[in-house]
Design a protein around this motif. Structure first.
Motif, PDB file in Angstrom:
ATOM      1  N   THR A  57     -59.170 -48.251  -2.412  1.00 18.27           N
ATOM      2  CA  THR A  57     -59.291 -49.344  -1.422  1.00 18.27           C
ATOM      3  C   THR A  57     -57.990 -49.265  -0.539  1.00 18.27           C
ATOM      4  O   THR A  57     -57.150 -48.886  -0.768  1.00 18.27           O
ATOM      5  CB  THR A  57     -59.505 -50.752  -1.935  1.00 18.27           C
ATOM      6  N   PRO A  58     -58.388 -49.794   0.865  1.00 23.20           N
ATOM      7  CA  PRO A  58     -57.312 -49.561   1.686  1.00 23.20           C
ATOM      8  C   PRO A  58     -56.133 -50.320   1.127  1.00 23.20           C
ATOM      9  O   PRO A  58     -54.756 -49.894   1.366  1.00 23.20           O
ATOM     10  CB  PRO A  58     -57.808 -50.485   2.964  1.00 23.20           C
ATOM     11  N   GLU A  59     -56.219 -51.618   0.370  1.00 25.46           N
ATOM     12  CA  GLU A  59     -55.372 -52.481  -0.150  1.00 25.46           C
ATOM     13  C   GLU A  59     -54.442 -51.634  -1.318  1.00 25.46           C
ATOM     14  O   GLU A  59     -53.210 -51.613  -1.165  1.00 25.46           O
ATOM     15  CB  GLU A  59     -55.726 -53.573  -0.854  1.00 25.46           C
ATOM     16  N   LEU A  60     -55.212 -50.669  -1.941  1.00 26.83           N
ATOM     17  CA  LEU A  60     -54.408 -50.076  -3.002  1.00 26.83           C
ATOM     18  C   LEU A  60     -53.562 -49.069  -2.379  1.00 26.83           C
ATOM     19  O   LEU A  60     -52.565 -48.431  -2.686  1.00 26.83           O
ATOM     20  CB  LEU A  60     -55.340 -49.448  -3.965  1.00 26.83           C
ATOM     21  N   ILE A  61     -54.218 -48.345  -1.347  1.00 31.57           N
ATOM     22  CA  ILE A  61     -53.521 -47.323  -0.656  1.00 31.57           C
ATOM     23  C   ILE A  61     -52.302 -47.673   0.050  1.00 31.57           C
ATOM     24  O   ILE A  61     -51.006 -47.134   0.044  1.00 31.57           O
ATOM     25  CB  ILE A  61     -54.318 -46.618   0.471  1.00 31.57           C
ATOM     26  N   ILE A  62     -52.268 -48.983   0.889  1.00 29.14           N
ATOM     27  CA  ILE A  62     -51.219 -49.436   1.357  1.00 29.14           C
ATOM     28  C   ILE A  62     -50.033 -49.865   0.161  1.00 29.14           C
ATOM     29  O   ILE A  62     -48.780 -49.550   0.359  1.00 29.14           O
ATOM     30  CB  ILE A  62     -51.511 -50.932   2.243  1.00 29.14           C
ATOM     31  N   LYS A  63     -50.397 -50.425  -0.706  1.00 28.33           N
ATOM     32  CA  LYS A  63     -49.478 -50.698  -2.169  1.00 28.33           C
ATOM     33  C   LYS A  63     -48.816 -49.483  -2.561  1.00 28.33           C
ATOM     34  O   LYS A  63     -47.806 -49.308  -2.603  1.00 28.33           O
ATOM     35  CB  LYS A  63     -50.099 -51.273  -3.056  1.00 28.33           C
ATOM     36  N   ALA A  64     -49.708 -48.236  -2.418  1.00 31.58           N
ATOM     37  CA  ALA A  64     -48.958 -46.921  -2.983  1.00 31.58           C
ATOM     38  C   ALA A  64     -47.995 -46.479  -1.811  1.00 31.58           C
ATOM     39  O   ALA A  64     -46.875 -45.831  -2.208  1.00 31.58           O
ATOM     40  CB  ALA A  64     -50.233 -46.087  -3.053  1.00 31.58           C
ATOM     41  N   LEU A  65     -48.305 -46.689  -0.426  1.00 33.83           N
ATOM     42  CA  LEU A  65     -47.242 -46.131   0.263  1.00 33.83           C
ATOM     43  C   LEU A  65     -45.870 -47.072   0.447  1.00 33.83           C
ATOM     44  O   LEU A  65     -44.827 -46.538   0.593  1.00 33.83           O
ATOM     45  CB  LEU A  65     -47.781 -46.426   1.849  1.00 33.83           C
ATOM     46  N   THR A  66     -46.208 -48.524  -0.195  1.00 31.17           N
ATOM     47  CA  THR A  66     -45.053 -49.361   0.026  1.00 31.17           C
ATOM     48  C   THR A  66     -44.275 -49.007  -1.412  1.00 31.17           C
ATOM     49  O   THR A  66     -43.059 -48.920  -1.052  1.00 31.17           O
ATOM     50  CB  THR A  66     -45.573 -50.714  -0.098  1.00 31.17           C
ATOM     51  N   ASP A  67     -44.971 -48.693  -2.367  1.00 26.44           N
ATOM     52  CA  ASP A  67     -44.113 -48.488  -3.604  1.00 26.44           C
ATOM     53  C   ASP A  67     -43.445 -46.880  -3.363  1.00 26.44           C
ATOM     54  O   ASP A  67     -42.307 -46.791  -3.883  1.00 26.44           O
ATOM     55  CB  ASP A  67     -45.165 -48.108  -5.000  1.00 26.44           C
ATOM     56  N   GLY A  68     -44.136 -46.060  -2.721  1.00 22.31           N
ATOM     57  CA  GLY A  68     -43.360 -44.648  -2.504  1.00 22.31           C
ATOM     58  C   GLY A  68     -42.379 -44.906  -1.398  1.00 22.31           C
ATOM     59  O   GLY A  68     -41.375 -44.134  -1.760  1.00 22.31           O
ATOM     60  N   ASN A  69     -42.417 -45.843  -0.543  1.00 22.66           N
ATOM     61  CA  ASN A  69     -41.052 -45.878   0.175  1.00 22.66           C
ATOM     62  C   ASN A  69     -39.863 -46.502  -0.510  1.00 22.66           C
ATOM     63  O   ASN A  69     -38.794 -46.193  -0.537  1.00 22.66           O
ATOM     64  CB  ASN A  69     -41.320 -46.882   1.379  1.00 22.66           C
ATOM     65  N   LYS A  70     -40.205 -47.382  -1.523  1.00 25.63           N
ATOM     66  CA  LYS A  70     -39.254 -48.127  -2.272  1.00 25.63           C
ATOM     67  C   LYS A  70     -38.406 -46.849  -2.948  1.00 25.63           C
ATOM     68  O   LYS A  70     -37.235 -46.769  -3.338  1.00 25.63           O
ATOM     69  CB  LYS A  70     -39.741 -49.100  -3.382  1.00 25.63           C
ATOM     70  N   ARG A  71     -39.414 -45.838  -3.654  1.00 27.99           N
ATOM     71  CA  ARG A  71     -38.643 -44.815  -4.516  1.00 27.99           C
ATOM     72  C   ARG A  71     -37.803 -43.969  -3.327  1.00 27.99           C
ATOM     73  O   ARG A  71     -36.820 -43.472  -3.934  1.00 27.99           O
ATOM     74  CB  ARG A  71     -39.923 -44.146  -5.191  1.00 27.99           C
ATOM     75  N   PHE A  72     -38.337 -43.740  -2.373  1.00 25.03           N
ATOM     76  CA  PHE A  72     -37.704 -42.999  -1.248  1.00 25.03           C
ATOM     77  C   PHE A  72     -36.273 -43.619  -1.146  1.00 25.03           C
ATOM     78  O   PHE A  72     -35.186 -43.006  -1.069  1.00 25.03           O
ATOM     79  CB  PHE A  72     -38.385 -42.940  -0.019  1.00 25.03           C
ATOM     80  N   SER A  74     -34.545 -45.607  -2.966  1.00 27.62           N
ATOM     81  CA  SER A  74     -33.723 -45.536  -4.216  1.00 27.62           C
ATOM     82  C   SER A  74     -33.589 -44.119  -4.618  1.00 27.62           C
ATOM     83  O   SER A  74     -32.957 -44.130  -5.824  1.00 27.62           O
ATOM     84  CB  SER A  74     -34.419 -46.517  -5.213  1.00 27.62           C
ATOM     85  N   ASN A  75     -33.882 -43.298  -3.724  1.00 23.61           N
ATOM     86  CA  ASN A  75     -33.538 -41.625  -4.206  1.00 23.61           C
ATOM     87  C   ASN A  75     -34.259 -41.389  -5.495  1.00 23.61           C
ATOM     88  O   ASN A  75     -33.686 -40.569  -6.441  1.00 23.61           O
ATOM     89  CB  ASN A  75     -32.155 -41.389  -4.209  1.00 23.61           C
ATOM     90  N   ASP A  76     -35.569 -41.818  -5.594  1.00 26.44           N
ATOM     91  CA  ASP A  76     -36.357 -41.609  -6.944  1.00 26.44           C
ATOM     92  C   ASP A  76     -37.605 -40.896  -6.359  1.00 26.44           C
ATOM     93  O   ASP A  76     -38.699 -41.198  -7.094  1.00 26.44           O
ATOM     94  CB  ASP A  76     -36.406 -42.781  -7.714  1.00 26.44           C
ATOM     95  N   LEU A  77     -37.357 -40.006  -5.830  1.00 22.52           N
ATOM     96  CA  LEU A  77     -38.848 -39.429  -5.157  1.00 22.52           C
ATOM     97  C   LEU A  77     -39.494 -38.386  -6.465  1.00 22.52           C
ATOM     98  O   LEU A  77     -38.729 -38.070  -7.422  1.00 22.52           O
ATOM     99  CB  LEU A  77     -38.477 -38.338  -4.113  1.00 22.52           C
ATOM    100  N   THR A  78     -40.848 -38.681  -6.561  1.00 24.04           N
ATOM    101  CA  THR A  78     -41.487 -37.702  -7.571  1.00 24.04           C
ATOM    102  C   THR A  78     -41.282 -36.138  -7.516  1.00 24.04           C
ATOM    103  O   THR A  78     -41.432 -35.591  -6.373  1.00 24.04           O
ATOM    104  CB  THR A  78     -43.073 -38.294  -7.291  1.00 24.04           C
ATOM    105  N   LEU A  79     -41.020 -35.669  -8.723  1.00 23.59           N
ATOM    106  CA  LEU A  79     -41.092 -34.504  -8.792  1.00 23.59           C
ATOM    107  C   LEU A  79     -42.159 -33.702  -8.684  1.00 23.59           C
ATOM    108  O   LEU A  79     -43.148 -34.101  -9.787  1.00 23.59           O
ATOM    109  CB  LEU A  79     -40.080 -33.774 -10.120  1.00 23.59           C
ATOM    110  N   ARG A  80     -42.500 -32.731  -7.917  1.00 22.77           N
ATOM    111  CA  ARG A  80     -43.973 -32.252  -7.955  1.00 22.77           C
ATOM    112  C   ARG A  80     -44.064 -30.642  -8.001  1.00 22.77           C
ATOM    113  O   ARG A  80     -43.062 -30.171  -7.525  1.00 22.77           O
ATOM    114  CB  ARG A  80     -44.680 -32.746  -6.522  1.00 22.77           C
ATOM    115  N   ASP A  81     -45.164 -30.324  -8.745  1.00 21.55           N
ATOM    116  CA  ASP A  81     -45.369 -28.635  -8.699  1.00 21.55           C
ATOM    117  C   ASP A  81     -46.061 -28.173  -7.644  1.00 21.55           C
ATOM    118  O   ASP A  81     -47.259 -28.246  -7.533  1.00 21.55           O
ATOM    119  CB  ASP A  81     -46.151 -28.371  -9.890  1.00 21.55           C
ATOM    120  N   HIS A  82     -45.339 -28.107  -6.591  1.00 19.42           N
ATOM    121  CA  HIS A  82     -45.912 -27.985  -5.255  1.00 19.42           C
ATOM    122  C   HIS A  82     -46.828 -26.501  -5.088  1.00 19.42           C
ATOM    123  O   HIS A  82     -47.610 -26.380  -4.472  1.00 19.42           O
ATOM    124  CB  HIS A  82     -44.797 -27.604  -4.168  1.00 19.42           C
TER     125      HIS A  82
END
Length: 250
Positions: A57-72, A74-82
């Protein structure tokens, strides 16, 4: 003499080896979990599928963006297998959102929201305004490809905003700035110094420009307006702080 030179050479070699080992140890610590001696491995995060996109839902996506920015922040970006994600995403894309950002090089949009390959569309233009080309891109992102959030992202100390305030005249920049001028007019009630040298005024114009861009999207795109009214998408704005990396949703 030869023995002396040999001794010196051996001593230098030992010192260099010790230094190299020390650096290797420090590098290892940078990628090691402080609570474990096992180095972190990149997460095998999956590229979003059509069914997973549909369930959001749009609400879930906005929350994911908000949480992602908090990780950014705090320098805690997700490690990804690009490499794996590149291969997984080759067959198709089902992004969560489309972000309309300024071209400013200090704003790495995917990192700012801790997003990976296939997660978001990104449209960029100086001053994050909307024209027919941007509108077409937003319509493609949402109506054709299923993105459920449009985020207009402005930022602190924006050069395009300052140039619009100063009424800069230079080549094609003149025409470009005309798209931002309405935000300057909307800020005419500001009681302080209306100057590009006043950070408070620049911030007000920037935020009014974000709001004006959202209004333009709704008024110039019947497709996106209808999707927004039906709750299929949300069109929101946000302001990026260059000093902290934090995003303020408006």
């Amino acid at each position: 003499m030869k023995k002396v030179h040999s001794f010196k050479f051996a001593a230098i070699a030992i010192s260099f080896l010790a230094l190299s080992c020390g650096n290797a140890t420090n590098n290892k610590k940078e990628i090691t979990d402080p609570d474990s001696k096992t180095p972190k491995k990149p997460l095998r995060e999956k590229v979003l599928t059509a069914s997973e996109q549909k369930a959001l839902t749009p609400e879930l996506i906005i929350k994911a963006l908000t949480d992602g920015n908090k990780r950014f922040v705090s320098n805690d970006l997700t490690l990804r297998d690009h490499s794996a994600m590149v291969r997984d995403g080759a067959a198709g894309q089902y992004p969560k959102a489309v972000i309309l950002s300024c071209v400013d090089s200090r704003i790495p949009v995917e990192d700012v929201f801790d997003r990976g390959i296939g997660d978001i569309f990104v449209a960029r233009v100086a001053g994050n305004f909307s024209n027919v080309d941007i509108l077409g891109s937003l319509e493609f992102a949402c109506k054709v490809s299923g993105a459920k959030v449009i985020l207009v992202l402005g930022h602190e100390s924006c050069g395009a905003i300052k140039s619009a305030i100063d009424d800069v005249k230079l080549g094609n920049i003149t025409s470009m700035l005309s798209k931002i001028k309405p935000a300057v007019a909307l800020s005419s009630g500001f009681t302080g110094e209306k100057s590009s040298k006043n950070p408070a005024f620049v911030e007000l114009v920037t935020k009014n420009n974000i709001r004006n861009t959202i209004q333009t999207i709704r008024s110039k795109s019947p497709i996106l307006k209808e999707m927004s009214e039906h709750g299929d998408i949300k069109i929101v704005g946000a302001y990026y702080d260059l000093h902290t990396g934090a995003v303020e949703f408006l």
